[in-house]
Design a protein around this motif. Sequence first.
Motif, PDB file in Angstrom:
ATOM      1  N   UNK A 655      -1.388  11.085  -2.965  1.00 28.44           N
ATOM      2  CA  UNK A 655      -0.891   9.658  -2.180  1.00 28.44           C
ATOM      3  C   UNK A 655      -0.589  10.227  -0.897  1.00 28.44           C
ATOM      4  N   UNK A 656      -0.685   8.381  -0.163  1.00 26.69           N
ATOM      5  CA  UNK A 656      -0.593   8.251   0.980  1.00 26.69           C
ATOM      6  C   UNK A 656       1.073   8.392   1.422  1.00 26.69           C
ATOM      7  N   UNK A 657       1.191   8.117   2.567  1.00 28.73           N
ATOM      8  CA  UNK A 657       2.484   8.642   3.419  1.00 28.73           C
ATOM      9  C   UNK A 657       3.082   7.245   4.062  1.00 28.73           C
ATOM     10  N   UNK A 658       4.240   6.721   3.155  1.00 29.20           N
ATOM     11  CA  UNK A 658       4.359   5.622   3.539  1.00 29.20           C
ATOM     12  C   UNK A 658       4.018   4.780   4.808  1.00 29.20           C
ATOM     13  N   UNK A 659       3.909   5.435   6.240  1.00 29.58           N
ATOM     14  CA  UNK A 659       3.468   5.583   7.417  1.00 29.58           C
ATOM     15  C   UNK A 659       1.687   5.395   7.063  1.00 29.58           C
ATOM     16  N   UNK A 660       1.069   5.327   6.456  1.00 27.81           N
ATOM     17  CA  UNK A 660      -0.269   5.806   5.971  1.00 27.81           C
ATOM     18  C   UNK A 660      -1.381   4.487   5.457  1.00 27.81           C
ATOM     19  N   UNK A 661       0.163   3.651   4.603  1.00 27.40           N
ATOM     20  CA  UNK A 661      -0.548   2.829   4.025  1.00 27.40           C
ATOM     21  C   UNK A 661      -0.851   1.285   4.156  1.00 27.40           C
ATOM     22  N   UNK A 662      -1.767   0.369   4.113  1.00 26.76           N
ATOM     23  CA  UNK A 662      -1.541  -0.440   4.383  1.00 26.76           C
ATOM     24  C   UNK A 662      -0.749  -1.349   4.617  1.00 26.76           C
ATOM     25  N   UNK A 663      -0.107  -1.949   5.472  1.00 25.62           N
ATOM     26  CA  UNK A 663       0.994  -3.134   5.534  1.00 25.62           C
ATOM     27  C   UNK A 663       0.565  -4.142   4.924  1.00 25.62           C
ATOM     28  N   UNK A 664       1.124  -4.104   3.485  1.00 18.76           N
ATOM     29  CA  UNK A 664       0.792  -4.952   2.143  1.00 18.76           C
ATOM     30  C   UNK A 664       2.143  -5.485   1.202  1.00 18.76           C
ATOM     31  N   UNK A 665       3.145  -5.108   1.753  1.00 19.47           N
ATOM     32  CA  UNK A 665       4.615  -4.785   0.526  1.00 19.47           C
ATOM     33  C   UNK A 665       4.513  -6.385   0.035  1.00 19.47           C
ATOM     34  N   UNK A 666       5.393  -5.269  -1.112  1.00 17.18           N
ATOM     35  CA  UNK A 666       5.573  -7.610  -2.320  1.00 17.18           C
ATOM     36  C   UNK A 666       6.898  -7.870  -1.313  1.00 17.18           C
TER      37      UNK A 666
END
Length: 695
Positions: A655-666
């Motif tokens: 699991x990646x922390x929120x800040x390390x995830x690509x910015x593609x939220x729903x």
Amino acid sequence: MRSLVEAIGDRTIGTVESVHANAIKVLVDPSAPHVTALNSGMPMGFPRINGYLLVPNESGATVGIISAVQVERLPYPKRKGVGDSGLIDLPFPARLVTLTPVGTLLSSVQGGFSDGRFEMQRGVDVFPSVGDPVLLPSPMQLRALVEGEIDGSSGQIHIGTCPTANGSPVHVNPDKLFGRHLAVLGNTGAGKSCTVAGLIRWSIEAARDEHQQAKPNARFIILDPNGEYARAFQDLKPRVFKVDGDGTKGTLKMKIPAWLWNGAEWAAFTGAAPGIQRPILFEALRMLRSGVEVPEVFETKVRGKVRRYRQVIRVLVHNSEHMTRGKRERFADLLTNIAEDFRSLSSDATGKLKSKLEEIANRSSDLEKSNRGDKKDDGFWHRDVSEVEIEKLQKALDTVAQLVGLSDQDSSVGEDLPIRFSVPDLPEFVEAIAASSTGRDVSQFVDSLSLRIRGMFAAGPLASITKPNLSHPIDLDEWLGKYVGANQAENGPLAILDLSLVPSEAVHVIVAVLGRMIFEAVQRHRKLKGYELPTVLVLDEAHTFVHRELNSETSPAPGQTCCRTFERISREGRKFGLGLVLASQRPSEISPTILSQCNTFLLHRIVNDRDQDLVKRLVPDGLGDLLRELPSLPSRRAIMLGWGAPAPLLTEMRELPEEHRPHSPDPAFWEVWTGKKKCTINWKEVADSWSNPRN
């Protein structure tokens, strides 16, 4: 203490009922575990889809992965130690498990004895026979199934755990994962982008920890069509190139100078037709790359005549047509044409050039007349033409060639070489070459070509990418250092090219140029140095750039160029150290050539029937039946199979922390609708940025 036979017996769960090349059916003993197995040395679910079972043989054990579990009614009881009672005439339920053979588990031997370690190898050495016992793997054997090799060298990068192997950690070998191309496939929201970001991050961190360096000598280049990845790697200080980059917040201005483009890319973008426009365009590119000044129409016309007649004379003399009965008349006609053309040119010339043009015209006319003879009955009335006189004519043509700047080396610089030139001069070269052409008026055929080229340099996003900065022009080595990476990755291991604001009419050409330049850079590096420069090129939303229909002759030329560039990378990149990572939500739309070159697959949830069918046909080892779980996979879970995995693995990605995830939220529809999330509109600002060509 239990004996080895007793230990193996405790892990036996059934026997082989039937054997096929792609499936082994196992009849499970009634006493075998129903939900949780405790007899393997640790609690584990049994029987479970994608779980592992072993069938011992003389070379070790055949490894099978569970692809189906079912209950069948038997006409007789099946219990250990119980004979045929003959008293009960009822159907007895029996469990059947279907295994797909995936490899062979070997035991490590030291000094003639097993040292308790195991190694997973691809391929089945020996298929089992009916009646062979089937075992649950031990904890050490399960770990070997996940890790692959005895010494553990196969897994330098920790990417997750395997739920069907009691949560064993999954490590991958970057040489196998990236060296033979990787495809990360899955529907939107299944975790595909996080997997790509995680693989890059975990690889860089593992290399840094191994060598205790802040900047490992790694090269990852992400082609990011949606601008999602920059936020995910802020802590790694990547080089982020954007159309509107201004040097703030770590963003750089994206520059793909048009002089980097090769002839095919120029022709694709401008839509140059092959009959007239493309030869003129290529000639203009060759002249510009050769450093020739902007041509005048008259001098260009003279150069064309000189070049043509010098070549024709060489050919005719080589074929001895100047002294062959029946062919001398053709050479005489050539002399007449030379005289007429150069006399016409001399009327528009001045000074020394005028006198030299008149000399060629007079010499050609006199040579033709001096070799006339009496007309014979057979119609052949010219004598042999003196080679001495022909040589004098050729020297006169050479003199004129020098006066108008024509040399034999003009064509040595091809239209594909990345030699910097003044790109805004290209339309003038095209128009001058077109105006100098004779035989028919071709100017009307290049007007549209010239307009399209000039449109590239009008104010706007495309001009900001392609038009060189004349105050600080970038050289080829500087461009390669920025976009591919500096020596020892001194400027960081990661480059992100944000393509989100690249105009749609040019994005395929821009991506084609980037892919080709990166490929040719590592190719030439190996040629010069004798060793590869390992580089990973990541293409997100791959179906946009390598769509299966883009390779057809009816598709737009920019799309064809882009698709064919990446097909070449997929075929040849591995031997030059260029690994390709494809990420897509529509595998059925990707070029079959490219997908067939991927040797490792990470498959997230895929719901579409066509996509599922395609993936089942593509995966290696005949494991299509194992992918029936794809539609029901939760987020973060993926099936990894192929060259990068010793056996097909159901993997729960780290699991990646929120800040390390690509910015593609729903999109937060409900929060916006209910006012919980503020969302204001300024259409004037949007309209101004849209309509202003400088934005």
